[in-house]
Design a protein around this motif. Structure first.
Motif, mmCIF file in Angstrom:
data_model
loop_
_atom_site.group_PDB
_atom_site.id
_atom_site.type_symbol
_atom_site.label_atom_id
_atom_site.label_comp_id
_atom_site.label_asym_id
_atom_site.label_seq_id
_atom_site.Cartn_x
_atom_site.Cartn_y
_atom_site.Cartn_z
ATOM 1 N N VAL A 240 0.838 -1.196 0.000
ATOM 2 C CA VAL A 240 0.000 0.000 0.000
ATOM 3 C C VAL A 240 0.880 1.256 0.000
ATOM 4 C CG1 VAL A 240 -1.666 1.352 1.337
ATOM 5 C CG2 VAL A 240 -1.958 -1.118 1.107
ATOM 6 N N GLY A 241 0.561 2.177 -0.900
ATOM 7 C CA GLY A 241 1.333 3.407 -1.001
ATOM 8 C C GLY A 241 2.613 3.284 -1.796
ATOM 9 N N GLU A 242 2.837 2.126 -2.410
ATOM 10 C CA GLU A 242 4.080 1.888 -3.144
ATOM 11 C C GLU A 242 3.826 1.815 -4.649
ATOM 12 O OE1 GLU A 242 6.944 1.966 -1.738
ATOM 13 O OE2 GLU A 242 6.411 1.739 0.375
ATOM 14 N N THR A 243 4.909 2.003 -5.409
ATOM 15 C CA THR A 243 4.893 1.882 -6.867
ATOM 16 C C THR A 243 5.925 0.839 -7.272
ATOM 17 O OG1 THR A 243 4.241 4.192 -7.163
ATOM 18 C CG2 THR A 243 5.268 3.107 -9.043
ATOM 19 N N PHE A 244 5.552 -0.020 -8.239
ATOM 20 C CA PHE A 244 6.431 -1.126 -8.622
ATOM 21 C C PHE A 244 6.547 -1.221 -10.146
ATOM 22 C CE2 PHE A 244 4.554 -2.271 -4.565
ATOM 23 C CZ PHE A 244 5.638 -2.725 -3.835
ATOM 24 N N ASN A 245 7.782 -1.360 -10.629
ATOM 25 C CA ASN A 245 8.004 -1.741 -12.020
ATOM 26 C C ASN A 245 7.713 -3.225 -12.174
ATOM 27 O OD1 ASN A 245 8.940 0.805 -12.805
ATOM 28 N ND2 ASN A 245 11.073 0.293 -12.358
ATOM 29 N N ILE A 246 7.053 -3.591 -13.274
ATOM 30 C CA ILE A 246 6.834 -5.005 -13.603
ATOM 31 C C ILE A 246 7.330 -5.224 -15.027
ATOM 32 C CG2 ILE A 246 5.127 -6.820 -13.976
ATOM 33 C CD1 ILE A 246 3.396 -5.590 -11.846
ATOM 34 N N GLY A 247 8.404 -5.984 -15.169
ATOM 35 C CA GLY A 247 8.957 -6.210 -16.500
ATOM 36 C C GLY A 247 10.115 -7.183 -16.468
ATOM 37 N N SER A 248 10.651 -7.438 -17.640
ATOM 38 C CA SER A 248 11.808 -8.314 -17.803
ATOM 39 C C SER A 248 13.060 -7.471 -17.988
ATOM 40 C CB SER A 248 11.604 -9.211 -19.030
ATOM 41 O OG SER A 248 12.807 -9.835 -19.416
ATOM 42 N N ASP A 249 14.212 -8.047 -17.655
ATOM 43 C CA ASP A 249 15.472 -7.337 -17.895
ATOM 44 C C ASP A 249 16.241 -7.954 -19.065
ATOM 45 O OD1 ASP A 249 16.302 -9.704 -16.790
ATOM 46 O OD2 ASP A 249 17.319 -8.805 -15.068
ATOM 47 N N GLU A 250 15.554 -8.790 -19.874
ATOM 48 C CA GLU A 250 16.180 -9.416 -21.040
ATOM 49 C C GLU A 250 16.043 -8.452 -22.224
ATOM 50 O OE1 GLU A 250 16.033 -13.664 -23.521
ATOM 51 O OE2 GLU A 250 14.650 -13.296 -21.856
ATOM 52 N N GLU A 251 17.102 -7.701 -22.487
ATOM 53 C CA GLU A 251 17.054 -6.592 -23.442
ATOM 54 C C GLU A 251 17.399 -7.056 -24.847
ATOM 55 O OE1 GLU A 251 18.939 -2.054 -23.740
ATOM 56 O OE2 GLU A 251 19.682 -3.482 -22.259
ATOM 57 N N ILE A 252 16.684 -6.493 -25.839
ATOM 58 C CA ILE A 252 16.957 -6.853 -27.233
ATOM 59 C C ILE A 252 16.604 -5.664 -28.124
ATOM 60 C CG2 ILE A 252 14.641 -7.844 -27.593
ATOM 61 C CD1 ILE A 252 15.986 -9.932 -29.446
ATOM 62 N N SER A 253 17.378 -5.474 -29.193
ATOM 63 C CA SER A 253 17.039 -4.427 -30.155
ATOM 64 C C SER A 253 15.851 -4.884 -30.994
ATOM 65 C CB SER A 253 18.231 -4.115 -31.060
ATOM 66 O OG SER A 253 18.415 -5.147 -32.019
ATOM 67 N N ILE A 254 15.116 -3.937 -31.534
ATOM 68 C CA ILE A 254 13.942 -4.272 -32.328
ATOM 69 C C ILE A 254 14.335 -4.990 -33.616
ATOM 70 C CG2 ILE A 254 11.918 -3.351 -33.507
ATOM 71 C CD1 ILE A 254 11.813 -3.313 -30.423
ATOM 72 N N LEU A 255 15.471 -4.607 -34.192
ATOM 73 C CA LEU A 255 15.950 -5.292 -35.393
ATOM 74 C C LEU A 255 16.282 -6.753 -35.086
ATOM 75 C CD1 LEU A 255 16.489 -4.746 -38.362
ATOM 76 C CD2 LEU A 255 18.841 -4.137 -37.762
ATOM 77 N N ASP A 256 16.976 -6.998 -33.982
ATOM 78 C CA ASP A 256 17.279 -8.374 -33.589
ATOM 79 C C ASP A 256 16.001 -9.135 -33.227
ATOM 80 O OD1 ASP A 256 19.961 -8.020 -33.976
ATOM 81 O OD2 ASP A 256 20.442 -7.680 -31.868
ATOM 82 N N LEU A 257 15.035 -8.430 -32.639
ATOM 83 C CA LEU A 257 13.755 -9.058 -32.313
ATOM 84 C C LEU A 257 13.058 -9.537 -33.577
ATOM 85 C CD1 LEU A 257 11.560 -9.650 -30.118
ATOM 86 C CD2 LEU A 257 10.608 -7.411 -30.678
ATOM 87 N N ALA A 258 13.115 -8.741 -34.630
ATOM 88 C CA ALA A 258 12.506 -9.137 -35.898
ATOM 89 C C ALA A 258 13.162 -10.409 -36.441
ATOM 90 C CB ALA A 258 12.617 -8.001 -36.906
#
Length: 356
Positions: A240-258
Motif C-alpha cells: 500500500v502506497g508503493e509503486t512497482f516496475n513489472i517487466g523483464s530485464d532481457e534486453e533486445i534491439s527491435i531489429l534483432d527481435l525481428a
C-alpha cells in the motif's frame, strides 16, 4: 469464509483477462467492467463458465455505474485505459480523457467505500529517459506538450499523482504498477504492439516492419509472469502506497527481435524498415532504450520471471498461427460487440460518454 470480491476494470482486455482467470482459479469472485472497445468477450470464454464471475458492459466514465460496482467489491484492479502507440497517436484527446477522468472516477469510488485499489500505470512514465535500468524513482524526461506522443505518459502520471494525493490526504489504500512491454496470448496487434505484429507478419510470410533504425531496445515480459507479479502484490499490506516496475530485464534491439521472430516462426519473411514519420507522422518521438529495474518488486515479493524471450516468441507465433487457421477455415472470431445475447453471465448496461 466468504472470499473477497474483486472488480477488474478493463478485464476483457489482454492483461485483464489473464488476471481474471487467475483470480477465479484462486476461488475469488470477480466482476469485470469493460466497454469492449479494445477488449474482447472471447478473452473471457473460460471466466464466463465460472459461477463466481460477472461481466458488466460499460465505461469507467459512467460514475454511477462505477460507484455501484465498487460498493459491492472489496478490492479493485484498475486496468481500463486507452493503450498502444497507434491508438494514442491517432486519438490523443479521447485517450487522454479516458486515462485521466476514468481513473479519477474509479479512485473516487474506491475512496468512498474504503476499497483497496491497484492502479495500472506504464513504463511510458519515464518518457525519453533512455538511461537504465530505470528505477521507480528515476526522472521523467518528456518532449513538448504539443507532441501527442507524450500525452499518454502525462495522463498516466496524472493517474499516479491522483492515487498518491488521495492516499496522503484521505488514506486511500492504493498500489501503482508500471508495466514494461507485457506480451502473450490474446494480445492484439491492432494498437501497435510490436511482437504480435511481428508474429503475424512472420507466419504469413510478409516483411516484418521495423520502425526507425531498429537499434532501439526493449524488454518483453510474458503475461503469465506479469499476472504472478500482480497476484503477489494484490493482498500485500506492505505494498500500500508503493509503486512497482513489472517487466523483464532481457534486453533486445527491435531489429534483432525481428530476426529472432522470423527464426522462431521458421519463416521466409524479410525485414522492411520504415521511418517513424511514415508510420506515425512527422511529430513522433521515441526513446532509444527502455529497461526496468525490478529490484523493489523482487525485494517485496521474491517474484522472479519464469519465462524468457524464447517462450514469449513461441507463444506469440502459436497465437498468430491459430488466428491464421481460423481465418483460412472461414471461422468468425467473436468481435468486441458480439456474443452477448443469451448468456446469463453478461449484464449489459448503459455505457458512459466515452469508450475505455
Amino acid at each position: 469464509m466468504e472470499r473477497q470480491k474483486y472488480l477488474v476494470t478493463g478485464g476483457a482486455g489482454f492483461i485483464g483477462s489473464h488476471l481474471v482467470d487467475a483470480l477465479l482459479a484462486r476461488g475469488e469472485p470477480v466482476v469485470v467492467l469493460d466497454d469492449l472497445s479494445t477488449g474482447r468477450l472471447e478473452n473471457l470464454a473460460t471466466a464466463r463458465e465460472q459461477r463466481h464471475f460477472q461481466f458488466v458492459h460499460g465505461s469507467v466514465l459512467d460514475a454511477s455505474l462505477v460507484d455501484t460496482l465498487v460498493s459491492e467489491c472489496g478490492g479493485v484492479v484498475h486496468l481500463a485505459a486507452a493503450v498502444g502507440v497507434k491508438l494514442i497517436v491517432e486519438e490523443p484527446l479521447s485517450s487522454f480523457i479516458i486515462n485521466t477522468k476514468g481513473t479519477e472516477t474509479v479512485i473516487e469510488s474506491a475512496h468512498r467505500y474504503g476499497s483497496r485499489i491497484m492502479i495500472a500505470s506504464t513504463s511510458e512514465i519515464y518518457g525519453k529517459n533512455s538511461s537504465g535500468p530505470l528505477k521507480e524513482t528515476s526522472d521523467r524526461v518528456l518532449g513538448s506538450p504539443s507532441v501527442p506522443r507524450w500525452s499518454y505518459s502525462t495522463a498516466k502520471a496524472v493517474d499516479e499523482i491522483l492515487a498518491e494525493l488521495y492516499r496522503r490526504e484521505h488514506g486511500l489504500r492504493s498500489t501503482v504498477v508500471r508495466f514494461f512491454n507485457t506480451v502473450g496470448p490474446r494480445q492484439s496487434p491492432a494498437y501497435g504492439m510490436v511482437i504480435p505484429r511481428f508474429a503475424r507478419q512472420a507466419v504469413r510470410g510478409e516483411p516484418l516492419t521495423v520502425y526507425g533504425t531498429g537499434r532501439q531496445s526493449r524488454c518483453f515480459l510474458h503475461v503469465a509472469d506479469a499476472v504472478e507479479a500482480l497476484l503477489s502484490l494484490i493482498d500485500l499490506p506492505d505494498a500500500v502506497g508503493e509503486t512497482f516496475n513489472i517487466g523483464s530485464d532481457e534486453e533486445i534491439s527491435i531489429l534483432d527481435l525481428a530476426e529472432r521472430t522470423i527464426a522462431c516462426a521458421e519463416s521466409t519473411s524479410s525485414v522492411r524498415r520504415l521511418s517513424y514519420s511514415e508510420a506515425y507522422g512527422p511529430e513522433f518521438e521515441d526513446m532509444e532504450r527502455r529497461v526496468p529495474d525490478t529490484t523493489k518488486l523482487r525485494a517485496f515479493t521474491a517474484w522472479q520471471p519464469q519465462r524468457n524471450l524464447d517462450d514469449v516468441l513461441a507463444d506469440a507465433v502459436a497465437d498468430a498461427r491459430s488466428e491464421m487457421r481460423q481465418q483460412v477455415g472461414g471461422l468468425v472470431v467473436e468481435g468486441p460487440a458480439n456474443g452477448e445475447a443469451g448468456n446469463p453471465a453478461v449484464q449489459t448496461v448503459l455505457a458512459g460518454p466515452c469508450s475505455v
